[in-house]
Write a protein that holds these residues in place. Sequence first.
Motif, PDB file in Angstrom:
ATOM      1  N   LYS A  52       0.840  -1.079   0.159  1.00  8.83           N
ATOM      2  CA  LYS A  52      -0.120   0.203   0.100  1.00  8.83           C
ATOM      3  C   LYS A  52       0.793   1.301   0.068  1.00  8.83           C
ATOM      4  N   THR A  53       0.170   2.279  -0.533  1.00 10.85           N
ATOM      5  CA  THR A  53       0.931   3.450  -0.367  1.00 10.85           C
ATOM      6  C   THR A  53       0.028   4.451   0.763  1.00 10.85           C
ATOM      7  N   ILE A  54       0.808   5.104   1.391  1.00  7.48           N
ATOM      8  CA  ILE A  54       0.248   5.900   2.616  1.00  7.48           C
ATOM      9  C   ILE A  54       0.736   7.489   2.389  1.00  7.48           C
ATOM     10  N   VAL A  55      -0.123   8.319   2.868  1.00  6.42           N
ATOM     11  CA  VAL A  55       0.505   9.582   2.884  1.00  6.42           C
ATOM     12  C   VAL A  55       0.471  10.332   4.271  1.00  6.42           C
ATOM     13  N   ILE A  56       1.448  10.640   4.916  1.00  7.46           N
ATOM     14  CA  ILE A  56       1.487  10.892   6.432  1.00  7.46           C
ATOM     15  C   ILE A  56       1.465  12.419   6.446  1.00  7.46           C
ATOM     16  N   ALA A  57       0.665  12.969   7.172  1.00  9.73           N
ATOM     17  CA  ALA A  57       0.616  14.525   7.552  1.00  9.73           C
ATOM     18  C   ALA A  57       1.851  14.774   8.631  1.00  9.73           C
ATOM     19  N   PRO A  58       2.178  15.989   8.649  1.00  5.20           N
ATOM     20  CA  PRO A  58       3.459  16.027   9.469  1.00  5.20           C
ATOM     21  C   PRO A  58       3.218  16.091  11.050  1.00  5.20           C
ATOM     22  N   GLU A  59       1.885  16.117  11.258  1.00  4.78           N
ATOM     23  CA  GLU A  59       1.416  15.876  12.883  1.00  4.78           C
ATOM     24  C   GLU A  59       1.499  14.488  13.208  1.00  4.78           C
ATOM     25  N   ASN A  60       1.508  13.544  12.214  1.00  2.75           N
ATOM     26  CA  ASN A  60       1.709  12.023  12.405  1.00  2.75           C
ATOM     27  C   ASN A  60       2.964  11.640  12.137  1.00  2.75           C
ATOM     28  N   ALA A  61       4.165  12.402  11.651  1.00  2.00           N
ATOM     29  CA  ALA A  61       5.222  11.890  11.306  1.00  2.00           C
ATOM     30  C   ALA A  61       6.561  12.522  12.358  1.00  2.00           C
ATOM     31  N   ASN A 106      15.346  21.276  14.402  1.00  2.40           N
ATOM     32  CA  ASN A 106      14.135  20.590  13.975  1.00  2.40           C
ATOM     33  C   ASN A 106      14.519  19.450  13.145  1.00  2.40           C
ATOM     34  N   HIS A 107      13.878  18.206  13.385  1.00  3.88           N
ATOM     35  CA  HIS A 107      14.353  16.975  12.534  1.00  3.88           C
ATOM     36  C   HIS A 107      14.424  17.603  11.170  1.00  3.88           C
ATOM     37  N   GLU A 108      14.979  17.086  10.111  1.00  4.20           N
ATOM     38  CA  GLU A 108      14.895  17.422   8.669  1.00  4.20           C
ATOM     39  C   GLU A 108      13.518  17.162   7.998  1.00  4.20           C
ATOM     40  N   LEU A 109      12.926  16.274   8.444  1.00  8.05           N
ATOM     41  CA  LEU A 109      11.557  16.154   7.631  1.00  8.05           C
ATOM     42  C   LEU A 109      10.528  16.768   8.639  1.00  8.05           C
ATOM     43  N   ALA A 110      10.666  17.401   9.541  1.00  7.00           N
ATOM     44  CA  ALA A 110       9.521  18.091  10.442  1.00  7.00           C
ATOM     45  C   ALA A 110       8.983  19.160   9.269  1.00  7.00           C
ATOM     46  N   GLY A 111       7.569  19.241   9.589  1.00 13.08           N
ATOM     47  CA  GLY A 111       6.675  20.122   8.627  1.00 13.08           C
ATOM     48  C   GLY A 111       6.508  19.560   7.180  1.00 13.08           C
ATOM     49  N   LYS A 112       7.037  18.336   6.959  1.00 13.67           N
ATOM     50  CA  LYS A 112       6.856  17.702   5.553  1.00 13.67           C
ATOM     51  C   LYS A 112       5.743  16.615   5.712  1.00 13.67           C
ATOM     52  N   GLU A 113       4.985  16.392   4.677  1.00 16.11           N
ATOM     53  CA  GLU A 113       4.145  15.617   4.403  1.00 16.11           C
ATOM     54  C   GLU A 113       4.920  14.170   3.629  1.00 16.11           C
ATOM     55  N   LEU A 114       4.784  13.247   4.330  1.00 12.48           N
ATOM     56  CA  LEU A 114       5.639  11.835   3.742  1.00 12.48           C
ATOM     57  C   LEU A 114       4.630  11.025   3.105  1.00 12.48           C
ATOM     58  N   VAL A 115       5.244  10.382   1.875  1.00 15.65           N
ATOM     59  CA  VAL A 115       4.717   9.441   1.360  1.00 15.65           C
ATOM     60  C   VAL A 115       5.315   8.220   1.338  1.00 15.65           C
ATOM     61  N   PHE A 116       4.607   6.949   1.772  1.00 19.21           N
ATOM     62  CA  PHE A 116       5.499   5.761   2.189  1.00 19.21           C
ATOM     63  C   PHE A 116       4.966   4.654   1.046  1.00 19.21           C
ATOM     64  N   ASP A 117       5.574   3.978   0.414  1.00 19.21           N
ATOM     65  CA  ASP A 117       5.134   2.506  -0.168  1.00 19.21           C
ATOM     66  C   ASP A 117       5.680   1.509   0.769  1.00 19.21           C
ATOM     67  N   ILE A 118       4.794   0.730   1.209  1.00 18.46           N
ATOM     68  CA  ILE A 118       4.918  -0.429   2.367  1.00 18.46           C
ATOM     69  C   ILE A 118       4.512  -1.610   1.659  1.00 18.46           C
ATOM     70  N   GLU A 119       5.354  -2.565   1.913  1.00 19.78           N
ATOM     71  CA  GLU A 119       5.019  -4.233   1.517  1.00 19.78           C
ATOM     72  C   GLU A 119       5.084  -4.813   3.047  1.00 19.78           C
ATOM     73  N   LEU A 120       3.965  -5.529   3.491  1.00 21.50           N
ATOM     74  CA  LEU A 120       4.249  -6.316   4.791  1.00 21.50           C
ATOM     75  C   LEU A 120       4.771  -7.653   4.223  1.00 21.50           C
ATOM     76  N   VAL A 121       5.918  -8.082   4.857  1.00 24.84           N
ATOM     77  CA  VAL A 121       6.480  -9.369   4.433  1.00 24.84           C
ATOM     78  C   VAL A 121       6.425 -10.425   5.599  1.00 24.84           C
ATOM     79  N   GLU A 122       6.317 -10.106   6.707  1.00 24.68           N
ATOM     80  CA  GLU A 122       5.938 -11.012   7.758  1.00 24.68           C
ATOM     81  C   GLU A 122       5.421 -10.533   8.754  1.00 24.68           C
ATOM     82  N   ILE A 123       4.588 -11.554   9.416  1.00 25.84           N
ATOM     83  CA  ILE A 123       4.041 -11.097  10.743  1.00 25.84           C
ATOM     84  C   ILE A 123       4.457 -12.365  11.771  1.00 25.84           C
ATOM     85  N   SER A 124       4.675 -12.031  13.081  1.00 24.54           N
ATOM     86  CA  SER A 124       4.890 -13.095  14.050  1.00 24.54           C
ATOM     87  C   SER A 124       4.538 -12.376  15.252  1.00 24.54           C
ATOM     88  N   GLU A 125       3.728 -13.333  16.127  1.00 26.87           N
ATOM     89  CA  GLU A 125       2.920 -12.746  17.244  1.00 26.87           C
ATOM     90  C   GLU A 125       3.997 -12.642  18.687  1.00 26.87           C
TER      91      GLU A 125
END
Length: 143
Positions: free
Chosen positions: A59-68, A124-143
């Motif tokens: 999936k591709t997600i877009v994260i607002a600065p407040e959640n990054a 400030n963190h160099e990504l502060a104030g920026k909207e971030l876009v992530f392409d994510i692939e889940l490859v493994e789940i373990s409990e």
Amino acid sequence: MSKAKKGDVVKVHYKGKLNSGEQFDSSEGREPLEFTVGAGQMIAGFDAAIPGMVVGEKKTIVIAPENAYGNKNEEAIIEFPKSSIPPDMKLEPGMKLQLRNEAGHPIPVIVTEVKDEVVILDANHELAGKELVFDIELVEISE
């Protein structure tokens, strides 16, 4: 097929980009990133995207600065006296430096401006104030 949930240890491959398309991080060519869902090990928006995913899902997600990395904090932009900098050190905007706080912990800063008497540093963190876009692939789940 089991879905990822809070408390699961997951492994993901990811690519992080800015809205401009500029890539700032990726797991490409490395081991997948491992973390516990909901444990606060990741930025909030990334962590929140994982529950409900199944292994192999992308999936591709877009994260607002407040959640990054948060919005830029103007109080983290400081004027540092040039007299406290070694005279042979040539500073230029964009340079990354490290200061130390009272406890001796390193604080990464970026030179934003060089004036006659002071240097303007941004802690400030160099990504502060920026909207971030992530392409994510889940490859493994373990409990």
